[in-house]
Scaffold this active site. Structure first.
Site, PDB file in Angstrom:
ATOM      1  N   ASP A 275       0.800  -1.218   0.000  1.00  0.00           N
ATOM      2  CA  ASP A 275       0.000   0.000   0.000  1.00  0.00           C
ATOM      3  C   ASP A 275       0.832   1.268   0.000  1.00  0.00           C
ATOM      4  O   ASP A 275       0.330   2.345  -0.276  1.00  0.00           O
ATOM      5  CB  ASP A 275      -0.938   0.016   1.207  1.00  0.00           C
ATOM      6  N   ASP A 508      -2.225   0.020   6.181  1.00  0.00           N
ATOM      7  CA  ASP A 508      -1.842   0.559   7.482  1.00  0.00           C
ATOM      8  C   ASP A 508      -2.875   1.502   8.067  1.00  0.00           C
ATOM      9  O   ASP A 508      -2.692   2.023   9.158  1.00  0.00           O
ATOM     10  CB  ASP A 508      -0.483   1.268   7.406  1.00  0.00           C
ATOM     11  N   ASP A 512      -7.385   1.960   3.956  1.00  0.00           N
ATOM     12  CA  ASP A 512      -7.080   0.699   3.275  1.00  0.00           C
ATOM     13  C   ASP A 512      -8.126  -0.384   3.537  1.00  0.00           C
ATOM     14  O   ASP A 512      -8.027  -1.481   2.979  1.00  0.00           O
ATOM     15  CB  ASP A 512      -5.710   0.169   3.734  1.00  0.00           C
TER      16      ASP A 512
END
Length: 766
Positions: A275, A508, A512
């Protein structure tokens, strides 16, 4: 976030799920039937069931305790003020109206309202603004966001499930469904077995009682053996033990496994989405070097920067990096300062000598083109700050006056030492890596290239995306995606699914959660938000994604070993079903009794499969579990079924006698099916290494040795007739050898024709 919600099953749930199964119910019914006719020696299978269940429970409880221990160690802390004193507490202990003490780098763990102080907040971890937001007294702070700069005291207004991040995480977690191929396949087997075993058992029992005039003992024992053979009793245990062993191994790597089946899911993954670049880097900023401007004096730079850092109230990651690089001093005394702001993108300090030092972004401090070496650093994805001096007065609401530029400070987030090796590993294993980040795509591409991400030069700015562009094409075409919104992250994962990929996603923050929910395997980093950590199936407590190769290997070990072992378990299941139907059609008793089936369960299925399940096996998974297990088992099962049909023909012509306890026909067929099962074990263990060679040979020795010992006991020690099997005569041995040779040839013919290995891609097309 509310950490009081259990991420593991309770002990009661583990007991219930291991004891209250359809397999155990069917075995219990068979056991009750055998007790009713006092067939005591045939009840030994209950001890095996109890042992299997106990081992499964013990392993799951052991894994549960490890998960809870790691979860406790990784639980985030908060600093609160109580009775005028600052103290650190677990976030589950935060109460309404507590005063949170927040500063740069802190994550906001509960919704609160600023009471004193001013902070800049990054809400990019939430589905909100990616830029920093200034928060003053009276402004609200949302859980899941983090402090960029400044300090404040904030009063808690929500706790637990009432927090903003908790509500989003709970909703995302609620809709996460089980996607374990092993479990879903076993459910299909359970459903099929449960569907046919009861009516088939009734038909076999009625036929034995009314068409063959057997007494109740013979009818129940014969029927029970056929039904017991259909149940691959140890497979669920094997799956649970394999996964639990993986969890225990990964706990030593500081990987928290919150979903037992995530290991299996990761074994099938062929695309890994990271990510942000922070998963490739160490997650800490450091000054790489300073580049002096022409005419600048290095000593002057060090004097002013040292004094600036001594007196500044700025404490974000950038200033912490400069603190570690420049030596502090008090050569110059501060007269006034202007703290850093993400809107202004500069920080300034005026000293008593009339000089003002300004530190900030190049586009704010210099209107002229920068020297080539500084531009090269910027193009390489490094963060560059300029340092300049001025004697003119400063106004934070007005443009900066002309500055005498002293130096450019280059700041980097170092690539993790093992990042390149991890990239090489994933490339070698056929796992593509995609970087899906909210950062500048040029910066992300440069960092990805340093880390060795394949195709890092192929990047796209998702903020400039044309609405008509196909997301499925983009997902395949590019390796780096910058300026990605939370919704676009989910769309990219969905596009990869449409392209028939299995996707693992790291995350995180709350932004997300959409992508984590969509992914086949969701992974949170330890430094991320508690919302992401609660929802994810795996948590990398050290925030080191390179340990994913260990997770991948553990998952592949479980899937590959269970699939190979299932090929042995399903031999008995398949031939038992086929034989029951043949016995119904020909009005023939099932050729074995329960104690004989139990010995095969123990010696040929359970023993080698249990020890083989712990063997490392990182081979890429290119098959589906159930088709592959059946492909492995079917040749052996069909070979025995053909031999049984030939036996029926020989019996019809009076060449061989009827089967039953202590008959020569039973001895021939039982030794034959044991031999065919051992063939399956040898096939499972190929190619040989020391462990597999030992398992192949020891299984053979143990099975035939157990039969020899039991037959010896029958004739010489208290006449213990445990196996209810006759000692084979010389003629029976000749028939046995003939059947073994025939079954071996048939197994090879079936294996090389009807049941050849089919790659996963071909199976998917079918």
């Amino acid at each position: 976030m509310n950490r009081q919600e259990k991420i593991t099953k309770t002990t009661g749930q583990i007991l219930k799920e291991n004891i209250c199964t359809l397999f155990n119910l069917l075995n219990l019914i068979i056991a009750i039937a055998l007790i009713c006719v006092q067939a005591w020696s045939n009840l030994f299978f209950i001890a095996i069931i109890a042992l299997n269940t106990s081992i499964g429970i013990i392993q799951e409880i052991k894994a549960k305790r490890l998960i809870e221990k790691l979860s406790l160690l990784s639980a985030p802390k908060a600093t609160v003020e109580r009775n005028g004193e600052a103290m650190q507490i677990d976030i589950t202990e935060i109460a309404l109206e507590d005063i949170l003490l927040l500063e740069s780098g802190n994550q906001i763990c509960a919704d609160a309202v600023v009471q004193e102080g001013t902070v800049e907040v990054n809400e990019s971890l939430l589905p909100g603004e990616s830029d920093a937001i200034l928060k003053k007294p009276g402004d609200s702070l949302l859980s899941g966001s983090s402090i960029i700069s400044g300090k404040c005291r904030a009063q808690v207004i929500h706790v637990g499930d009432d927090n903003y991040a908790s509500k989003i995480a709970k909703e995302a977690k609620k809709s996460k469904a089980l996607s374990s191929e092993l479990v879903l396949s076993m459910r299909k087997v359970t459903k099929l077995t449960g569907f046919i075993i009861i009516p088939l058992g009734i038909l076999l029992l009625v036929q034995a009682l009314f068409l063959r005039d057997n007494d109740m003992y013979e009818a129940v024992v014969s029927t029970s053996a056929g039904l017991l053979g259909m149940l691959p009793k140890g497979l669920y245990l094997l799956i649970s033990i394999g996964l639990a062993a993986g969890i225990i191994a990964l706990s030593r790597k500081n990987v928290l496994v919150q979903d037992l089946y995530s290991l299996e899911n990761l074994a099938h993954v062929d695309v890994l989405c990271l990510d942000k670049t922070g998963t490739l880097t160490e997650g800490r900023m450091q000054v790489e070097k300073t580049i002096l401007f022409p005419g600048a004096n290095e000593a002057v730079l060090k004097e002013y920067m040292g004094s600036f850092l001594t007196h500044t109230s700025d404490n974000n990651a950038t200033f912490q990096a400069m603190n570690a690089y420049f030596a502090r001093n008090e050569v110059h005394t501060m007269a006034a300062q202007t703290p850093f702001s993400s809107d202004r993108k500069w920080s300034a300090m005026t000293f008593e000598d009339g000089q003002t030092l300004v530190v900030g972004a190049p586009e704010k401090l210099s209107a002229k083109a920068l020297p080539d070496d500084i531009q090269a650093c910027m193009q390489a994805g490094k963060r560059v700050l300029l340092v300049g001096l001025t004697k003119e007065s400063m106004d934070k609401s007005a443009p900066l006056p002309p500055l005498d530029l002293l130096a450019a400070v280059t700041i980097v987030d170092p690539i993790r030492k093992n990042a390149t090796a991890a990239m090489d590993y994933f490339r070698g294993e056929g796992v593509a890596v995609k970087i899906i980040s909210g950062d500048n795509p040029v910066t992300v591409s440069a960092i990805a290239a340093q880390a060795g991400v394949p195709g890092a030069e192929h990047y796209i700015d998702m903020s400039q995306l044309d609405e008509n562009v196909s997301m499925t094409e983009l997902a395949e075409q590019y390796s780096v995606f910058g300026r990605v919104t939370p919704v676009q992250k989910r769309q990219l994962v969905d596009a990869l699914h449409q392209n028939q990929h299995k996707v693992a996603m790291t995350g995180d923050g709350v932004n997300d959660l959409l992508a984590l929910k969509e992914a086949d395997c969701s992974i949170a980093v330890g430094q991320g938000s508690d919302a992401a950590r609660q929802v994810a199936q795996l948590v990398l407590l050290d925030s080191d994604f390179s340990v994913l190769k260990d997770v991948l290997m553990q998952g592949r070990r479980v899937v590959n070993n269970v699939t190979k072992s299932a090929g042995v378990f399903f031999i008995k299941t398949l031939y038992s079903i086929l034989l029951c139907f043949i016995c119904l059609l020909t009005n023939t008793p099932f050729p074995f009794i329960p104690i004989q089936i139990t010995l095969i369960d123990l010696m040929i299925e359970g023993y080698p499969a249990f020890f083989a399940s712990f063997e490392p096996n990182a081979k890429k998974v290119d098959t589906r579990f159930l088709p592959e297990a059946i492909r492995r088992a079917a040749p052996n099962a069909l070979a025995f079924t053909c031999c049984f049909v030939i036996y029926l023909v020989l019996y019809a012509f009076g060449i061989l006698g009827e089967t039953g306890e202590n008959t020569q026909a039973n001895a021939i067929l039982y030794l034959l099916i044991g031999t065919i099962g051992i063939m399956g074990v040898w096939k499972m263990c190929m190619p040989w290494n020391k462990l597999r060679a030992f398992l192949s040979i020891s299984t053979t020795v143990f099975f035939y040795g157990a039969i020899a010992v039991l037959l010896f006991c029958k004739d010489h020690i208290l006449h213990l007739d445990i196996l209810h099997m006759a000692v084979p005569s010389a003629t029976s041995f000749l028939f046995l050898i003939g059947f073994v040779v025939l079954s071996f040839l048939l197994e090879r013919i079936f294996a090389c024709t009807l049941f050849r290995h089919a790659p996963k891609s071909k199976l998917l097309r079918l």
